[in-house]
Design a protein around this motif. Sequence first.
Motif, PDB file in Angstrom:
ATOM      1  N   PRO A  28       0.794  -1.232   0.000  1.00 61.71           N
ATOM      2  CA  PRO A  28       0.000   0.000   0.000  1.00 61.71           C
ATOM      3  C   PRO A  28       0.823   1.278   0.000  1.00 61.71           C
ATOM      4  CG  PRO A  28      -0.089  -1.072   2.155  1.00 61.71           C
ATOM      5  CD  PRO A  28       0.569  -2.031   1.218  1.00 61.71           C
ATOM      6  N   GLY A  29       2.017   1.234   0.574  1.00 62.50           N
ATOM      7  CA  GLY A  29       2.846   2.428   0.616  1.00 62.50           C
ATOM      8  C   GLY A  29       3.772   2.579  -0.569  1.00 62.50           C
ATOM      9  N   HIS A  30       3.786   1.574  -1.448  1.00 57.86           N
ATOM     10  CA  HIS A  30       4.639   1.571  -2.640  1.00 57.86           C
ATOM     11  C   HIS A  30       6.111   1.819  -2.287  1.00 57.86           C
ATOM     12  CE1 HIS A  30       0.934   1.591  -4.957  1.00 57.86           C
ATOM     13  NE2 HIS A  30       0.546   2.658  -4.276  1.00 57.86           N
ATOM     14  N   ASP A  31       6.542   1.194  -1.182  1.00 56.75           N
ATOM     15  CA  ASP A  31       7.921   1.406  -0.756  1.00 56.75           C
ATOM     16  C   ASP A  31       8.689   0.104  -0.519  1.00 56.75           C
ATOM     17  OD1 ASP A  31       6.562   0.585   1.495  1.00 56.75           O
ATOM     18  OD2 ASP A  31       7.258   2.210   2.792  1.00 56.75           O
ATOM     19  N   VAL A  32       8.102  -1.035  -0.875  1.00 58.05           N
ATOM     20  CA  VAL A  32       8.798  -2.316  -0.732  1.00 58.05           C
ATOM     21  C   VAL A  32       9.792  -2.482  -1.886  1.00 58.05           C
ATOM     22  CG1 VAL A  32       8.523  -4.829  -0.819  1.00 58.05           C
ATOM     23  CG2 VAL A  32       6.963  -3.451   0.563  1.00 58.05           C
ATOM     24  N   GLU A  33      11.007  -2.858  -1.553  1.00 57.96           N
ATOM     25  CA  GLU A  33      12.034  -3.141  -2.558  1.00 57.96           C
ATOM     26  C   GLU A  33      11.938  -4.619  -2.950  1.00 57.96           C
ATOM     27  OE1 GLU A  33      16.801  -2.311  -2.919  1.00 57.96           O
ATOM     28  OE2 GLU A  33      16.067  -3.184  -1.032  1.00 57.96           O
ATOM     29  N   ILE A  34      11.929  -4.903  -4.245  1.00 56.68           N
ATOM     30  CA  ILE A  34      11.830  -6.284  -4.724  1.00 56.68           C
ATOM     31  C   ILE A  34      13.085  -6.623  -5.512  1.00 56.68           C
ATOM     32  CG2 ILE A  34      10.507  -7.949  -6.074  1.00 56.68           C
ATOM     33  CD1 ILE A  34       8.049  -6.166  -5.673  1.00 56.68           C
ATOM     34  N   ILE A  35      13.829  -7.597  -5.016  1.00 55.20           N
ATOM     35  CA  ILE A  35      15.091  -8.016  -5.636  1.00 55.20           C
ATOM     36  C   ILE A  35      14.984  -9.479  -6.040  1.00 55.20           C
ATOM     37  CG2 ILE A  35      17.563  -8.373  -5.283  1.00 55.20           C
ATOM     38  CD1 ILE A  35      17.510  -6.133  -3.225  1.00 55.20           C
ATOM     39  N   TYR A  93       0.982  -8.927   3.800  1.00 61.82           N
ATOM     40  CA  TYR A  93       2.354  -9.220   4.246  1.00 61.82           C
ATOM     41  C   TYR A  93       3.083  -7.997   4.791  1.00 61.82           C
ATOM     42  CZ  TYR A  93       4.653  -7.252   0.041  1.00 61.82           C
ATOM     43  OH  TYR A  93       5.132  -6.418  -0.948  1.00 61.82           O
ATOM     44  N   VAL A  94       2.876  -6.832   4.218  1.00 51.90           N
ATOM     45  CA  VAL A  94       3.608  -5.639   4.667  1.00 51.90           C
ATOM     46  C   VAL A  94       3.249  -5.302   6.111  1.00 51.90           C
ATOM     47  CG1 VAL A  94       3.970  -3.170   4.300  1.00 51.90           C
ATOM     48  CG2 VAL A  94       3.837  -4.723   2.326  1.00 51.90           C
ATOM     49  N   THR A  95       1.941  -5.226   6.376  1.00 55.20           N
ATOM     50  CA  THR A  95       1.479  -4.898   7.730  1.00 55.20           C
ATOM     51  C   THR A  95       1.862  -5.980   8.728  1.00 55.20           C
ATOM     52  OG1 THR A  95      -0.388  -3.650   6.833  1.00 55.20           O
ATOM     53  CG2 THR A  95      -0.561  -4.378   9.118  1.00 55.20           C
ATOM     54  N   THR A  96       1.685  -7.241   8.334  1.00 52.62           N
ATOM     55  CA  THR A  96       1.948  -8.358   9.245  1.00 52.62           C
ATOM     56  C   THR A  96       3.416  -8.442   9.648  1.00 52.62           C
ATOM     57  OG1 THR A  96       0.140  -9.611   8.241  1.00 52.62           O
ATOM     58  CG2 THR A  96       1.729 -10.848   9.542  1.00 52.62           C
ATOM     59  N   VAL A  97       4.302  -8.313   8.676  1.00 53.06           N
ATOM     60  CA  VAL A  97       5.729  -8.413   8.955  1.00 53.06           C
ATOM     61  C   VAL A  97       6.183  -7.252   9.838  1.00 53.06           C
ATOM     62  CG1 VAL A  97       8.026  -8.279   7.903  1.00 53.06           C
ATOM     63  CG2 VAL A  97       6.287  -9.799   6.919  1.00 53.06           C
ATOM     64  N   ARG A  98       5.762  -6.056   9.508  1.00 50.54           N
ATOM     65  CA  ARG A  98       6.153  -4.904  10.333  1.00 50.54           C
ATOM     66  C   ARG A  98       5.609  -5.020  11.754  1.00 50.54           C
ATOM     67  NH1 ARG A  98       5.107  -0.394   5.606  1.00 50.54           N
ATOM     68  NH2 ARG A  98       7.239  -0.355   4.775  1.00 50.54           N
ATOM     69  N   ARG A  99       4.374  -5.479  11.886  1.00 48.74           N
ATOM     70  CA  ARG A  99       3.789  -5.630  13.219  1.00 48.74           C
ATOM     71  C   ARG A  99       4.544  -6.667  14.029  1.00 48.74           C
ATOM     72  NH1 ARG A  99      -1.220  -7.494  12.119  1.00 48.74           N
ATOM     73  NH2 ARG A  99      -2.052  -5.396  11.829  1.00 48.74           N
ATOM     74  N   ALA A 100       4.912  -7.764  13.400  1.00 45.70           N
ATOM     75  CA  ALA A 100       5.645  -8.817  14.108  1.00 45.70           C
ATOM     76  C   ALA A 100       6.961  -8.280  14.668  1.00 45.70           C
ATOM     77  CB  ALA A 100       5.911  -9.994  13.168  1.00 45.70           C
ATOM     78  N   VAL A 101       7.683  -7.515  13.869  1.00 50.81           N
ATOM     79  CA  VAL A 101       8.959  -6.965  14.327  1.00 50.81           C
ATOM     80  C   VAL A 101       8.729  -5.968  15.461  1.00 50.81           C
ATOM     81  CG1 VAL A 101      10.959  -5.583  13.644  1.00 50.81           C
ATOM     82  CG2 VAL A 101      10.115  -7.379  12.121  1.00 50.81           C
ATOM     83  N   ARG A 102       7.706  -5.124  15.338  1.00 46.76           N
ATOM     84  CA  ARG A 102       7.395  -4.173  16.416  1.00 46.76           C
ATOM     85  C   ARG A 102       7.027  -4.887  17.709  1.00 46.76           C
ATOM     86  NH1 ARG A 102       3.679  -1.769  12.887  1.00 46.76           N
ATOM     87  NH2 ARG A 102       4.657  -0.262  11.488  1.00 46.76           N
TER      88      ARG A 102
END
Length: 230
Positions: A28-35, A93-102
């Motif tokens: 949603p934030g269009h800020d994930v880097e994909i490699i 995935y974006v929200t879930t991963v960030r929440r887990a780390v927090r």
Amino acid sequence: MHISVIIPTYNEVNNIGRLVQELRRHDPGHDVEIIVVDAGSPDGTAEAARHAGATVLLSPKPGRACQMNHGARHAGGDILYFVHADVQIHPGYVTTVRRAVRDGYPAGCYRFRFDSPHPLLRINSYGTRFEGLMSRGGDQTLFITRGLFEQLGGFDEHYCIMEDFDMIRRIRQTASFLVVPQDVVVSARKYETNSWLRVQLANLTAFSLFFLKVPPPRIARTYKALLNYR
């Protein structure tokens, strides 16, 4: 917390474009880097990944551990998220991963379910909700903070197979590990060219050799000999 998704590939032209598009659509934030780190696929995987909008790197040598380490070295994210090309990611995935780390989990994975209704595969999927190492696997995706990844020295490139199990084992010796109570969807293609029992036997054999500390090249040869890869 910036997320870098790292995808090791070899001959995944039929999957990589779809995965990159999914990752973009659910960012949603269009800020994930994909490699995408390709191991010299002759089928056009790198071109398909680049066309879909991913940054594409050529691995200096083959093997998922090396590919993922190479991607991590070039990633700019605070969180590294390792994903196999044939996985259908969870849309949150974006929200879930960030929440887990927090919440204090510097590493973790998802449960999974197969893209097949076969009842025996449902049993395999159910097992991924448990905590044991044998219930894990790279198909479940793996997120880890850059700090912890670097502390552990990345993936051990000695492992040409079972590199994900070795990494998770080392993570659990150092930090909290979360099994996210949501599913990613994984391909049943291995089961489509082998019987369920044959794949289970191959997996059990590989695990047994891993725990017995048999050299990884021997584990890889044994595993491949037990399965039909056509």
